[in-house]
Design a protein around this motif. Sequence first.
Motif, PDB file in Angstrom:
ATOM      1  N   GLN A   2       0.766  -1.148   0.292  1.00 53.62           N
ATOM      2  CA  GLN A   2      -0.016  -0.146  -0.304  1.00 53.62           C
ATOM      3  C   GLN A   2       1.223   1.415  -0.299  1.00 53.62           C
ATOM      4  O   GLN A   2       0.298   2.200   0.099  1.00 53.62           O
ATOM      5  N   GLY A   3       2.043   1.374  -0.139  1.00 54.12           N
ATOM      6  CA  GLY A   3       2.873   2.446   0.106  1.00 54.12           C
ATOM      7  C   GLY A   3       2.880   3.202   1.013  1.00 54.12           C
ATOM      8  O   GLY A   3       2.556   2.937   2.556  1.00 54.12           O
ATOM      9  N   ARG A   4       2.247   4.515   0.489  1.00 54.62           N
ATOM     10  CA  ARG A   4       2.345   5.437   2.364  1.00 54.62           C
ATOM     11  C   ARG A   4       0.686   5.882   2.305  1.00 54.62           C
ATOM     12  O   ARG A   4       0.267   6.132   3.748  1.00 54.62           O
ATOM     13  N   THR A   5      -0.212   4.804   1.614  1.00 57.40           N
ATOM     14  CA  THR A   5      -1.160   5.308   2.211  1.00 57.40           C
ATOM     15  C   THR A   5      -1.391   4.057   3.559  1.00 57.40           C
ATOM     16  O   THR A   5      -1.297   2.784   3.357  1.00 57.40           O
ATOM     17  N   SER A   6      -1.994   5.379   4.388  1.00 58.11           N
ATOM     18  CA  SER A   6      -3.266   4.115   5.689  1.00 58.11           C
ATOM     19  C   SER A   6      -3.883   2.589   5.696  1.00 58.11           C
ATOM     20  O   SER A   6      -4.960   3.020   4.955  1.00 58.11           O
ATOM     21  N   SER A  50      -6.779   5.308   5.332  1.00 58.10           N
ATOM     22  CA  SER A  50      -7.593   6.027   3.541  1.00 58.10           C
ATOM     23  C   SER A  50      -7.812   4.961   3.246  1.00 58.10           C
ATOM     24  O   SER A  50      -9.091   4.598   2.010  1.00 58.10           O
ATOM     25  N   SER A  91      -4.671  -4.516   0.717  1.00 61.32           N
ATOM     26  CA  SER A  91      -2.811  -4.101   1.215  1.00 61.32           C
ATOM     27  C   SER A  91      -1.754  -5.021   0.648  1.00 61.32           C
ATOM     28  O   SER A  91      -0.545  -4.698   1.096  1.00 61.32           O
TER      29      SER A  91
END
Length: 155
Positions: free
Chosen positions: A74-78, A81, A103
């Motif tokens: 998901q990288g920076r995506t929380s 989010s 994710s």
Amino acid sequence: MQMMGVAWRRWRNEVKATSYDSNIPIEELVSIRSIPHGLAAEVWGKLCVHWKNTEKSSKINRENGKKKRGTHAQGRTSIPSLEDKFLKENGRKPTRIEIMHLSRRSKRKGGAPVDVEAIRYENLLDEAVQTRLQDMPEGTQAIEVHEDAFRLYFL
């Protein structure tokens, strides 16, 4: 400034490679060995202490890395989010299994699972959900079954 930073790192790595040995106790490194490259005794001592502490945290990080249960994509995506995006698209809050699916799928590879562990967990959870749905009375919400299956394997 960048050139100075590069030169400093190169010099520091050279000092560590030629003069520092992680198998020697810190007291011995600081007091008995000759201090390399004309460093002040205080600076050499601080460098040795820093390198020892870094080794300890590095070992802990390696051990923790071995405990990982899978890779997320998901990288920076929380997680909140992801939940919010799912809620807007589907009109309901996602289950924990759906969050796991979201994710651990690669956007670059067209939604494919990121690793073998992700595939294994997806199959395991899907099978648990299907088995539980068959055993439940008709009209049981799939969301309840998802939560039960997730609790079975992860809590």
